[in-house]
Enzyme design. Structure first.
Site, PDB file in Angstrom:
ATOM      1  N   SER A 132       0.855  -1.182   0.000  1.00 38.79           N
ATOM      2  CA  SER A 132       0.000   0.000   0.000  1.00 38.79           C
ATOM      3  C   SER A 132       0.891   1.231   0.000  1.00 38.79           C
ATOM      4  CB  SER A 132      -0.891   0.010   1.251  1.00 38.79           C
ATOM      5  OG  SER A 132      -1.540   1.255   1.404  1.00 38.79           O
ATOM      6  N   TYR A 145      -1.546  -0.378  10.806  1.00 36.89           N
ATOM      7  CA  TYR A 145      -1.534  -0.671   9.365  1.00 36.89           C
ATOM      8  C   TYR A 145      -0.244  -0.170   8.730  1.00 36.89           C
ATOM      9  CZ  TYR A 145      -3.361  -1.123   4.600  1.00 36.89           C
ATOM     10  OH  TYR A 145      -3.549  -1.479   3.283  1.00 36.89           O
TER      11      TYR A 145
END
Length: 263
Positions: A132, A145
């Site tokens: 990501s 995250y």
């Protein structure tokens, strides 16, 4: 590396991005095995693509080992499985912390370790980590995250160097904000102000390009987000101020609240 005729293992195949990846890899002629923890959804994906299924929950280490043993012949690993892990760190229990770390980071590392051994012995293979842009730029209320995606990026880039000359490539594909799938589609949250999105199909295109061209890093994001993430890596304090203006924190809060409501 040519995908056509190659044996491909795709994890996280039950999500929107996973479904797009499965369809695109099948269209490229892959001999596909899809994996996920929701058997009913996994079966539907497999039937649409003519793929083999292996049900596995990557939060359990025994499932990761079993998956690697079942797919020891894989020529290509596309490690796509991940949990959103949004919200302030104090809101997580120890069990939830472990699950996010195991699924997002430990599982792809262990799968790579177990499958790479066979790939190197055959002198042929490719590993794709679907990370990501959050692996390049930190944001408020995504500390867990960010930790997993920063870790995944470092692992992939270093492993690529370790495997140079073995015939096994490693690529990192990093999407920006994805519409029609993932956190924003699942929760209905709005993306930060002024930030454009990409489609699951564009992410799938990035994976195919990474394998075919042995690309080190493919950032699937609009130019402004790629630029901002590059700046954030060098000037995190400046990036923090930019994110506040774009109301990134507001988008994250919407995601967290929607996820809590669904529990």
């Amino acid at each position: 590396m040519d995908i056509s005729g190659s044996r491909v293992l795709l994890t996280g195949a039950t999500g929107g991005i996973g479904s797009a990846l499965a369809a695109r890899l099948t269209a490229q002629g892959a001999r596909l095995t899809v994996s996920g923890r929701r058997e009913d959804v996994l079966k539907a994906t497999a039937e649409a693509c003519g793929a083999r299924t292996v049900v596995a929950d990557l939060a359990f280490r025994s499932d990761v080992v079993r998956l690697a043993e079942t797919c020891a012949e894989a020529d290509i690993l596309v490690a796509n499985a991940a949990l959103p892990a949004s919200g302030d760190l104090v809101g997580y229990t120890e069990e939830q912390l472990d699950r996010a770390l195991d699924v997002n980071l430990r599982a792809p590392v262990l799968l790579s370790r177990l499958l790479t051994e066979h790939m190197v012995a055959r002198g042929r293979g490719h590993i794709v980590m679907v990370g990501s842009i959050s692996g390049k730029a930190a944001t408020k209320s995504t500390s867990l995250y960010n930790a997993t995606k920063f870790g995944l990026r470092g692992f992939a880039l270093a492993l690529r160097q370790e495997l140079r000359g073995t015939g096994v490539g490693v690529s990192l594909v990093q999407p920006g904000f994805v519409r029609d799938a993932g956190m924003f589609a699942d929760t209905g949250a709005a993306t930060p102000n002024g930030i454009r999105t990409v489609t699951p199909g564009q992410v799938a295109d990035g994976v195919v390009r990474a394998v075919r061209r042995d690309r080190c890093e493919v950032n699937v994001a609009p130019v402004e987000l790629r630029l901002l993430s590059a700046i954030a890596g060098q000037f995190p304090g400046f990036a923090e101020r930019i994110q506040a203006r774009a109301d990134v924190d507001g988008s994250v809060r919407q995601i967290v609240e929607a996820q809590r409501a669904r529990r």
